[in-house]
Design an enzyme around this catalytic site. Structure first.
Site, mmCIF file in Angstrom:
data_model
loop_
_atom_site.group_PDB
_atom_site.id
_atom_site.type_symbol
_atom_site.label_atom_id
_atom_site.label_comp_id
_atom_site.label_asym_id
_atom_site.label_seq_id
_atom_site.Cartn_x
_atom_site.Cartn_y
_atom_site.Cartn_z
ATOM 1 N N ARG B 268 0.867 -1.170 0.000
ATOM 2 C CA ARG B 268 0.000 0.000 0.000
ATOM 3 C C ARG B 268 0.907 1.224 0.000
ATOM 4 O O ARG B 268 1.546 1.522 1.000
ATOM 5 C CB ARG B 268 -0.903 -0.029 1.236
ATOM 6 C CG ARG B 268 -1.368 1.336 1.657
ATOM 7 C CD ARG B 268 -2.550 1.345 2.558
ATOM 8 N NE ARG B 268 -2.382 0.747 3.868
ATOM 9 C CZ ARG B 268 -1.649 1.251 4.870
ATOM 10 N NH1 ARG B 268 -0.958 2.344 4.710
ATOM 11 N NH2 ARG B 268 -1.596 0.635 6.031
ATOM 12 N N HIS B 272 -3.314 4.294 4.997
ATOM 13 C CA HIS B 272 -4.429 3.339 5.103
ATOM 14 C C HIS B 272 -5.722 3.978 4.601
ATOM 15 O O HIS B 272 -6.450 3.413 3.793
ATOM 16 C CB HIS B 272 -4.585 2.889 6.550
ATOM 17 C CG HIS B 272 -5.840 2.114 6.805
ATOM 18 N ND1 HIS B 272 -6.054 0.871 6.266
ATOM 19 C CD2 HIS B 272 -6.963 2.413 7.506
ATOM 20 C CE1 HIS B 272 -7.255 0.435 6.641
ATOM 21 N NE2 HIS B 272 -7.821 1.360 7.391
ATOM 22 N N TYR B 281 4.550 4.703 11.395
ATOM 23 C CA TYR B 281 4.854 3.278 11.539
ATOM 24 C C TYR B 281 5.712 2.695 10.418
ATOM 25 O O TYR B 281 5.996 1.510 10.418
ATOM 26 C CB TYR B 281 3.567 2.455 11.696
ATOM 27 C CG TYR B 281 2.521 2.682 10.609
ATOM 28 C CD1 TYR B 281 2.605 2.023 9.390
ATOM 29 C CD2 TYR B 281 1.455 3.554 10.809
ATOM 30 C CE1 TYR B 281 1.651 2.212 8.403
ATOM 31 C CE2 TYR B 281 0.496 3.768 9.832
ATOM 32 C CZ TYR B 281 0.605 3.087 8.631
ATOM 33 O OH TYR B 281 -0.331 3.291 7.661
HETATM 34 C C1 LIG Z 1 -14.100 -6.152 12.456
HETATM 35 C C2 LIG Z 1 -13.274 -4.924 12.188
HETATM 36 N N1 LIG Z 1 -12.318 -4.565 13.070
HETATM 37 C C3 LIG Z 1 -11.585 -3.464 12.877
HETATM 38 C C4 LIG Z 1 -11.780 -2.687 11.772
HETATM 39 C C5 LIG Z 1 -10.969 -1.408 11.592
HETATM 40 N N2 LIG Z 1 -10.060 -1.553 10.457
HETATM 41 C C6 LIG Z 1 -10.396 -1.097 9.232
HETATM 42 S S1 LIG Z 1 -9.283 -1.497 8.087
HETATM 43 C C7 LIG Z 1 -8.285 -2.252 9.209
HETATM 44 C C8 LIG Z 1 -7.017 -2.898 8.750
HETATM 45 C C9 LIG Z 1 -7.268 -3.914 7.689
HETATM 46 O O1 LIG Z 1 -6.081 -4.468 7.235
HETATM 47 P P1 LIG Z 1 -6.019 -5.521 6.077
HETATM 48 O O2 LIG Z 1 -6.991 -6.636 6.328
HETATM 49 O O3 LIG Z 1 -4.612 -5.895 5.888
HETATM 50 O O4 LIG Z 1 -6.571 -4.740 4.798
HETATM 51 P P2 LIG Z 1 -6.023 -3.412 4.123
HETATM 52 O O5 LIG Z 1 -6.698 -2.248 4.805
HETATM 53 O O6 LIG Z 1 -4.554 -3.387 4.286
HETATM 54 O O7 LIG Z 1 -6.445 -3.475 2.694
HETATM 55 C C10 LIG Z 1 -8.848 -2.172 10.482
HETATM 56 C C11 LIG Z 1 -8.215 -2.671 11.710
HETATM 57 C C12 LIG Z 1 -12.783 -3.089 10.864
HETATM 58 N N3 LIG Z 1 -13.055 -2.388 9.751
HETATM 59 N N4 LIG Z 1 -13.498 -4.207 11.089
#
Ligand SMILES: Cc1ncc(C[n+]2csc(CCOP(=O)(O)OP(=O)(O)O)c2C)c(N)n1
Lengths: 325, 373
Positions: B268, B272, B281
């Site tokens: 990425r 985020h 980070y």
């Molecule tokens: C059940 C839940 N817990 C926490 C979140 C908050 N949250 C949104 S995105 C994220 C990180 C997701 O990481 P990843 O699965 O690697 O996907 P990326 O965003 O990198 O595409 C978090 C913790 C959420 N959306 N849903």
């Protein structure tokens, strides 16, 4: 000594004080370490207490609460952060089926001194799953205690008392008030976590609120002054157990009660509170208890939230309705 | 950066790569991209347009037109490569970052904006595009995809040998999502049922601030074996490899041979979301290393070497600019949500209580507006 700070900072200093006081206090959650949490409530804690006591967990809410349960068996006092209200449901099973029941099932032999911090409520223009008010779902679960702070001073003290409690506490933080500042008395005697408080005395009607709506009610009371109305505002603080004696006392004086919350109306906290007021204050009531709440719909897109959330006008309208009864 | 260094002590899992960062085609014994130059040009167009959607939406957020935006910058090849492997009647379950998948499924990119403007909660009719709505709760769509795949099996749409019937499903999720119970449950159930589903994990190295090594002790692809399905690790910045690998996994699924887990190793490049501050980070050197592996640049180098005329690139640039204009204009035209209308969609079959609350709200609003006017 009083210091002016935001609620985020007040929670941060409260957590810090609790961790300094008791080495068994742990902080766990998604992004709480290096990043300091998405709201920065845990900022700097990992740096000072190490990654053993301030843990970035895997992205797994059920695991966060489930492992916190195991840690309590070793005498730890975990403070877990659920990143947003709408993400608590993967952990719901652990909270409701396990955390809430273990003390009871063990006939008091097992303690669950876990604090589950949840930033909750709307009003910040967020996308879906980021503005929910699930407090009633926890408050109706026997075995859990549920509290909500409404200003920095309470936040600072309530978090420490919640951590000190031997019971599991669901700690609802009103995220729309996170950045508002207030005086925090860092040396005063702790406030009463399990007791509601009159935040504004008045004689014409009683507004009952908690968390984010306390400020909205205070603003309403200030606006009502212009019409010569003197409104009393009560901050519940504790949603389970409810401390309603001050509410009854107030309603007996004012004759009118208006309960205000963001959560949907049906089976929200307002349902219980108005039933209890009716039971206790029937002969003092001059009008039916009014409720000003969110509607019974999933939280709407944020550009419609101003219509969904109780605001000054809807609150004052309810006061007028009550007084015109 | 070698992505494997994030899993110290685990054996190296090779990445399928068919196009190097300098634009060289490479052979792989198991996977091949058979498309001609026109096909690659068409993939290139999707990459460029996806990036344009992203940069435009990012700018709209910075101008206050959107409340938030989750950028897909750097992940275009993983999304376009995998989505272009889908056939029209296949179905996709995305998370919130799959703008390139939406593009490939024929969604007007303007329809991605409403959610992030705070004006709506969906965007399109899933049936129109064989694409579910963006899912924010991490990991839950992996189960939805598995259920859909089970439905395909029940309806006899798997393994018939008829390419117009046989269908498959793809579920998109991130590296962080693999820590959620839902994803493990989906992998397990899909394997046990031999469901026609492809689990496409975009390992972009971070779940907000948490690096993948804090989510998984082993490369994510290695989990496949434990659940009983093949796993493929692919260079997620290589659109040809992503396309080839996904095509093969989808075909296995359509043929009735069950699920596959694909780990697309990517990065990425941006924050985020627009609310995030990645400098807290990760270091600039790491970002620079990945910039050198840009998914679009390598395809451009290949096409230039293969003789694609310069007009192709200038025309595409113009097309992307037009898309930018379209997005900016469409964003302004997004209707304000009306709470009164939203009441109508709480239930398919309305309730008395629901109608009462709607009437109460409308009366209240009319009274307020009357008093203001
Ligand atoms: C059940 C839940 N817990 C926490 C979140 C908050 N949250 C949104 S995105 C994220 C990180 C997701 O990481 P990843 O699965 O690697 O996907 P990326 O965003 O990198 O595409 C978090 C913790 C959420 N959306 N849903």
């Amino acid at each position: 000594m009083t210091v002016r700070m935001s609620m985020v900072k007040a929670l941060n200093t409260g957590l810090r004080a609790a961790m300094e006081r008791d080495p068994k206090v742990l902080v766990m959650g998604e992004d709480v370490g290096r990043l300091g949490g998405v709201f920065r409530v845990t900022e700097g804690l990992q740096k000072d207490f190490g990654d053993g006591r301030v843990m970035d967990t895997p992205l797994a809410e059920s695991a966060i609460v489930g492992t916190a349960i195991g840690l309590t068996f070793r005498g730890f006092r975990p403070v877990v952060e659920i990143q947003f209200d709408g993400f608590v449901y993967p952990a719901y099973d652990q909270i409701v089926s396990q955390v809430a029941k273990l003390h009871f099932r063990s006939q008091g032999r097992v303690r669950m001194p876990i604090v589950i911090r949840i930033p909750f409520g709307g009003g910040i223009g967020a996308i879906e799953h980021h503005s929910e008010s699930p407090e009633a779902q926890f408050a109706m679960t026997a075995g859990l205690k549920v509290v909500s702070c409404s200003d920095p001073n309470d936040a600072h003290w309530m978090i420490q008392q919640a951590i000190a409690s031997d019971d599991p506490v669901v700690f609802m933080e009103p995220k729309r008030r996170y950045w508002e500042t207030g005086e925090v008395d860092t040396e005063s005697a702790p406030q009463g976590l399990w007791s509601s408080r009159v935040v504004r005395p008045g004689k014409d009607a009683t507004l009952i609120a908690y968390g984010p709506m306390v400020k909205t009610c205070l603003d309403s009371a200030r606006a009502a002054e212009a019409d010569g109305l003197d409104l009393e505002v009560i901050d519940l603080r504790t949603l389970s157990p409810l401390d309603l004696e001050p509410v009854f006392e107030s309603v007996r004086r004012t004759g009118h009660a208006v309960v205000v919350h963001e959560a949907s109306r049906t089976l929200g906290l307002g349902s219980e509170i108005s039933a209890r007021i009716t039971e206790e204050c029937f002969y003092s009531l001059e009008s039916p208890v009014q409720r000003v709440t969110g509607f019974d719909m999933p939280y709407p897109p944020s550009r419609a939230e101003h219509d969904f959330l109780p605001g000054l006008d809807r609150i004052l309208d309810a006061v007028d309705r009550a007084r015109a009864f | 950066m070698n992505p494997l260094t994030s899993h110290p002590g685990t054996p190296e899992v090779p990445l399928v790569q068919l196009l190097t960062p300098t634009g060289q085609r490479v052979e792989n014994p198991d996977h091949d991209f058979a498309g001609d130059r026109a096909e690659i040009e068409s993939l290139y167009r999707d990459l460029v347009m996806t990036r344009r959607v992203d940069t435009e939406a990012f700018a709209l957020q910075r101008h206050g037109e959107l409340g938030l935006w989750p950028p897909a910058l750097g992940q275009e090849a993983a999304q376009v490569g995998s989505a272009r492997a889908l056939r029209p009647h296949d179905f996709a379950f995305p998370s919130y970052r799959e703008h390139g998948v939406a593009w490939c499924r024929g969604v007007d990119p303007a329809q991605l904006l409403g959610v992030y403007r705070g004006s709506e909660m969906g965007g399109w009719d899933p049936a129109d595009h064989q694409l579910a709505l963006p899912n924010i709760i991490i990991g839950s769509q992996a189960l939805h995809a598995t259920g859909y795949a089970m439905g395909l099996t029940l309806e006899g749409l798997v393994g018939t040998g008829d390419p117009d019937r046989d269908s498959a499903v793809i579920a998109y999720f991130g590296d962080g999502a693999t820590s959620e119970g839902d994803v493990s449950e989906a992998l397990d159930w899909a394997a046990v049922q031999q469901a026609p589903v492809v689990f496409f994990c975009q390992n972009n190295q971070y779940a907000i601030s948490v690096p993948v090594a804090s989510q998984s002790r082993v490369p994510i692809v290695q989990r496949a074996a434990g659940f009983g399905m093949p796993g493929v690790r692919v260079d997620g910045n290589d659109v040809l490899a992503c396309r080839a690998v996904t095509e093969r996994a989808l075909q296995r699924a359509r043929d009735g041979q069950g699920p596959t887990l694909i780990e697309a190793v990517t990065y990425r490049m941006g924050p985020h979301t627009t609310s995030d501050d990645p400098t807290r980070y990760r270091g600039a050197a790491e970002v620079d290393e990945w910039r050198a592996k840009d998914p679009i640049e390598r395809v451009r180098l290949l096409l230039e070497a293969e003789g694609t005329p310069p007009e192709f690139f200038t025309d595409l640039q113009a097309e992307a600019d037009a898309l930018g204009v379209h997005l900016r204009e469409a964003c302004q035209r997004i209707a304000e949500p009306d709470l009164a209308v939203l009441f109508d969609h709480v239930f398919a079959e309305r309730t008395v209580e629901n109608d009462q609350q709607k009437a109460e709200f409308v009366a209240w609003r009319d009274a307020i507006e009357g008093s203001v006017a």
